[in-house]
Design a protein around this motif. Structure first.
Motif, PDB file in Angstrom:
ATOM      1  N   LEU A   1     -14.219  34.286 -25.986  1.00 34.27           N
ATOM      2  CA  LEU A   1     -13.914  33.364 -27.086  1.00 34.27           C
ATOM      3  C   LEU A   1     -12.404  33.639 -27.563  1.00 34.27           C
ATOM      4  N   GLU A   2     -12.603  34.849 -28.257  1.00 31.95           N
ATOM      5  CA  GLU A   2     -10.850  35.161 -28.753  1.00 31.95           C
ATOM      6  C   GLU A   2      -9.992  34.982 -28.138  1.00 31.95           C
ATOM      7  N   ALA A   3     -10.020  35.437 -26.620  1.00 36.49           N
ATOM      8  CA  ALA A   3      -9.046  35.352 -25.735  1.00 36.49           C
ATOM      9  C   ALA A   3      -8.738  33.888 -25.491  1.00 36.49           C
ATOM     10  N   ILE A   4      -9.608  32.823 -25.250  1.00 36.84           N
ATOM     11  CA  ILE A   4      -9.470  31.269 -25.177  1.00 36.84           C
ATOM     12  C   ILE A   4      -8.612  30.759 -26.416  1.00 36.84           C
ATOM     13  N   ASN A   5      -9.107  31.377 -27.714  1.00 39.09           N
ATOM     14  CA  ASN A   5      -8.531  30.809 -28.817  1.00 39.09           C
ATOM     15  C   ASN A   5      -6.833  31.308 -28.830  1.00 39.09           C
ATOM     16  N   TRP A   6      -6.770  32.631 -28.527  1.00 34.47           N
ATOM     17  CA  TRP A   6      -5.632  33.353 -28.568  1.00 34.47           C
ATOM     18  C   TRP A   6      -4.663  32.339 -27.579  1.00 34.47           C
ATOM     19  N   GLY A   7      -5.119  32.218 -26.339  1.00 32.11           N
ATOM     20  CA  GLY A   7      -4.246  31.353 -25.467  1.00 32.11           C
ATOM     21  C   GLY A   7      -3.824  29.833 -25.999  1.00 32.11           C
ATOM     22  N   THR A   8      -4.631  29.465 -26.622  1.00 29.26           N
ATOM     23  CA  THR A   8      -4.352  28.063 -27.033  1.00 29.26           C
ATOM     24  C   THR A   8      -3.534  28.017 -28.195  1.00 29.26           C
ATOM     25  N   ARG A   9      -3.686  29.067 -29.106  1.00 31.41           N
ATOM     26  CA  ARG A   9      -2.404  29.144 -30.077  1.00 31.41           C
ATOM     27  C   ARG A   9      -1.222  29.592 -29.734  1.00 31.41           C
ATOM     28  N   TYR A  10      -1.450  30.311 -28.683  1.00 31.34           N
ATOM     29  CA  TYR A  10       0.073  30.921 -27.947  1.00 31.34           C
ATOM     30  C   TYR A  10       0.647  29.647 -27.234  1.00 31.34           C
ATOM     31  N   ALA A  11       0.029  28.766 -26.696  1.00 31.84           N
ATOM     32  CA  ALA A  11       0.605  27.695 -26.095  1.00 31.84           C
ATOM     33  C   ALA A  11       1.028  26.670 -27.158  1.00 31.84           C
TER      34      ALA A  11
ATOM     35  N   LEU B   1       9.677  26.260 -27.812  1.00 32.98           N
ATOM     36  CA  LEU B   1      10.635  25.613 -26.750  1.00 32.98           C
ATOM     37  C   LEU B   1      10.852  24.296 -26.759  1.00 32.98           C
ATOM     38  N   ASN B   2      10.142  23.478 -27.822  1.00 37.05           N
ATOM     39  CA  ASN B   2      10.393  22.082 -27.907  1.00 37.05           C
ATOM     40  C   ASN B   2       9.939  21.266 -26.655  1.00 37.05           C
ATOM     41  N   LEU B   3       8.802  21.904 -26.179  1.00 35.26           N
ATOM     42  CA  LEU B   3       8.193  21.372 -24.841  1.00 35.26           C
ATOM     43  C   LEU B   3       6.671  21.112 -25.136  1.00 35.26           C
ATOM     44  N   GLU B   4       6.066  20.572 -24.160  1.00 36.85           N
ATOM     45  CA  GLU B   4       4.602  20.491 -24.354  1.00 36.85           C
ATOM     46  C   GLU B   4       3.878  21.299 -23.546  1.00 36.85           C
TER      47      GLU B   4
ATOM     48  N   CYS C   1       4.708  24.233 -18.955  1.00 37.20           N
ATOM     49  CA  CYS C   1       5.247  23.882 -20.080  1.00 37.20           C
ATOM     50  C   CYS C   1       5.951  22.571 -19.223  1.00 37.20           C
ATOM     51  N   LYS C   2       6.198  21.398 -20.243  1.00 37.48           N
ATOM     52  CA  LYS C   2       6.853  20.299 -19.575  1.00 37.48           C
ATOM     53  C   LYS C   2       7.814  19.657 -20.504  1.00 37.48           C
TER      54      LYS C   2
END
Length: 103
Positions: free
Chosen positions: A31-41, A48-51, A102-103
């Protein structure tokens, strides 16, 4: 022991972590890994001013199961050695990999 020369050997004595405790720790790490990945994105999107979003998360857990180590000490009343569990901290780890788009 007074009338005979008798020795008792106990080998392979060990303690293992309960499955429920080990599984809960692994679930928390995932769960911590998933939360970290989401926050990082989200942070990457701002920088980067991208999605940016997490496209895939792969989590490889190690099969290592922590065990208590044994320490041998002399008992005060006899000269026999008795195995006692050593209180030490063992780490549980996972290896997450993230694919971001990222787009």
């Amino acid at each position: 022991k007074e009338k005979r020369s008798t020795n008792i050997v106990i080998s392979n004595l060990r303690w293992t972590v309960k499955d429920s405790t080990y599984n809960v720790a692994n679930d928390i790490l995932r769960l911590e890994a998933i939360n970290w990945g989401t926050r990082y994105a989200k942070n990457l999107s701002k920088d980067l001013n991208l999605e940016c979003k997490v496209k895939n998360i792969s989590i490889n857990s190690s099969n290592y199961r922590p065990m208590a180590k044994m320490v041998y000490s002399n008992a005060e009343m006899s000269d026999a050695k008795i195995a006692v569990p050593e209180s030490n901290k063992e780490d549980i780890s996972i290896n997450p990999s993230f694919v971001l788009e990222c787009k």
